[in-house]
Every structure is written in structure tokens, then in C-alpha cells.
Write a protein that holds these residues in place. Structure first.
Motif, short mmCIF file in Angstrom:
data_model
loop_
_atom_site.label_atom_id
_atom_site.label_comp_id
_atom_site.label_asym_id
_atom_site.label_seq_id
_atom_site.Cartn_x
_atom_site.Cartn_y
_atom_site.Cartn_z
N GLN A 21 106.33 62.82 -29.43
CA GLN A 21 105.71 62.44 -28.15
C GLN A 21 105.35 63.66 -27.27
OE1 GLN A 21 105.81 58.95 -25.78
NE2 GLN A 21 107.35 58.12 -27.03
N LYS A 24 102.49 65.65 -28.44
CA LYS A 24 101.27 65.16 -28.00
C LYS A 24 101.06 65.56 -26.53
CE LYS A 24 101.62 61.26 -31.48
NZ LYS A 24 101.69 59.90 -31.31
N TRP A 25 101.89 65.51 -25.43
CA TRP A 25 101.52 65.96 -24.26
C TRP A 25 101.21 67.32 -24.03
CZ3 TRP A 25 101.81 62.83 -19.47
CH2 TRP A 25 102.09 61.66 -19.81
N PHE A 38 106.86 66.24 -18.04
CA PHE A 38 106.92 65.43 -19.49
C PHE A 38 108.18 65.17 -19.76
CE2 PHE A 38 102.95 67.91 -20.24
CZ PHE A 38 102.08 67.43 -19.34
N ALA A 42 109.92 61.41 -20.16
CA ALA A 42 110.64 60.99 -21.52
C ALA A 42 111.83 60.29 -21.36
CB ALA A 42 110.47 62.06 -22.35
N PHE A 48 106.40 56.46 -21.23
CA PHE A 48 105.83 57.75 -21.31
C PHE A 48 104.90 57.62 -22.48
CE2 PHE A 48 106.98 61.94 -23.82
CZ PHE A 48 106.47 62.84 -22.84
N GLY A 49 105.12 56.72 -23.53
CA GLY A 49 104.38 56.59 -24.48
C GLY A 49 102.61 55.94 -24.14
N ARG A 52 100.40 58.45 -21.74
CA ARG A 52 99.74 59.59 -22.15
C ARG A 52 98.12 59.31 -22.45
NH1 ARG A 52 97.66 61.06 -26.72
NH2 ARG A 52 97.45 62.89 -27.00
N GLY A 55 96.21 59.87 -19.32
CA GLY A 55 96.31 61.17 -18.87
C GLY A 55 95.35 62.11 -19.72
N ALA A 56 95.63 62.12 -21.13
CA ALA A 56 94.59 62.85 -22.05
C ALA A 56 93.26 62.41 -22.06
CB ALA A 56 95.41 62.56 -23.33
#
Length: 187
Positions: A21, A24-25, A38, A42, A48-49, A52, A55-56
Motif C-alpha cells: 500500500q 502505491k501512495w 502515509f 497506515a 488507509f486503503g 488512496r 487522493g490519487a
């Protein structure tokens, strides 16, 4: 007031699912250790998952021009006193999208009518300020925004403001440690 972190970020070695994860961030191929923010987020792997994708999506797949997005992000973080996030964007994204040093500073210490801003930029600063102060947008500003942006982009600008306000709240309340390479607010 202490600036000791209230929630310690994770440190390596990371559990394999957390490491996946974290990767990925971060930008693809980044040689930098995952950001303190991050590694703190986490601590709650499910949350957290789920965070993302939004945000992405804001940073990589938005409909708002990147320069406009960064003005909104910087101003939101500055108004919320989230120097951590403001400092990261001031170093990494703001220059990349063409903001000048004076404009970057104006997001933190300027007013909507600062000479650094065009009329369109002023509407973005006002958007952040009004949402910060009132959790809404006046009819006058709504009309001004519609001269530059269609409804979908206005919705995205509002969402960007809310997303970075959320991150600012997490950063401030958890007392996330400043990244050593990130900018500090101007004096």
C-alpha cells in the motif's frame, strides 16, 4: 504545546500488505522513503486503503487544471495551518505546475486580492477562504466560479478543498512530523 507526534508513523520493516500500500501512495519508482503522513495513516490499514483512491484521483486524474488544483491545495493547507502538507506541495507540485515563488508564498500569507493572482486565481483563493470560514460558497462567488469552470470542475474544486481540510485535520491533530526537505511557511 508539544509537537511530539501523537500517533507514531510505522517504521520499516513493514508488513508485506502495508509495504504494498505504501508503494502505491508514492510516485512510481520513488527512491524516497514513504512520507510520514502515509506511514501514520497506515496505522489503520483499512482506512488507509480506502483513502488512496480519492487522493490519487485528485492528484492524477482530475478535471481541474493542475495549476488551479495546487492553488486550492496550498491555500487550504495554509488556512488550516497544516504546514506539513503545504510544505510538501510547495516543493514538489507547485513549481511543477508553474506557480511562481511569489504565488506559493501568497497562498500562505496573501489575500484574495494579492497582486500575485489573476482574476481566476482570486476566485480560487476566495473559494478556499469561504469554505474555510463558512463551510459554503456565496452566491456571488458561485457565479464568479461559473465564468471560469463548468459544474463538474466546481464540484471537484469543492472536493479538493474538503479532502485537504481532512488531511490537514489529521496532520494537525496527530502532530505529524515535518519532512526535513519540505518548505516551511513564510515568515
Amino acid at each position: 504545546m508539544s509537537d511530539t507526534p501523537r500517533i507514531a508513523p510505522l517504521s520499516p520493516p513493514y508488513a508485506p500488505e502495508i509495504e504494498a500500500q505504501l508503494l502505491k501512495w508514492m510516485p512510481p519508482g520513488s527512491a524516497t522513503e514513504p512520507l510520514v503522513l502515509f506511514r501514520t495513516l497506515a496505522r489503520h490499514d483499512d482506512l488507509f486503503g480506502r483513502m488512496r483512491p480519492l487522493g490519487a484521483g485528485i492528484l492524477g486524474h482530475g478535471r481541474v487544471p493542475p495549476r488551479d488544483r495546487e492553488i486550492v491545495i496550498l491555500r487550504t493547507c495554509a488556512r488550516a495551518n497544516a504546514e506539513y502538507e503545504w510544505g510538501i506541495h510547495a516543493v514538489l507540485q507547485a513549481v511543477e505546475v508553474g506557480l511562481t515563488p511569489g504565488q506559493i508564498e501568497a497562498t500562505a500569507i496573501g489575500t484574495p486580492d494579492d497582486p500575485a493572482w489573476s482574476a481566476g486565481d482570486t476566485a480560487l483563493i476566495r473559494l478556499v477562504d469561504e469554505i474555510h470560514d463558512t463551510a459554503t460558497i456565496s452566491d456571488t462567488l458561485w457565479s464568479d466560479l461559473h465564468t471560469c469552470y463548468p459544474a463538474d470542475q466546481i464540484l471537484e474544486l469543492i472536493t479538493i478543498t474538503g479532502w485537504y481540510r481532512l488531511l490537514s485535520t489529521v496532520i494537525n491533530t496527530a502532530r505529524i512530523e515535518h519532512e526535513p526537505w519540505a518548505r516551511r511557511f513564510p515568515a
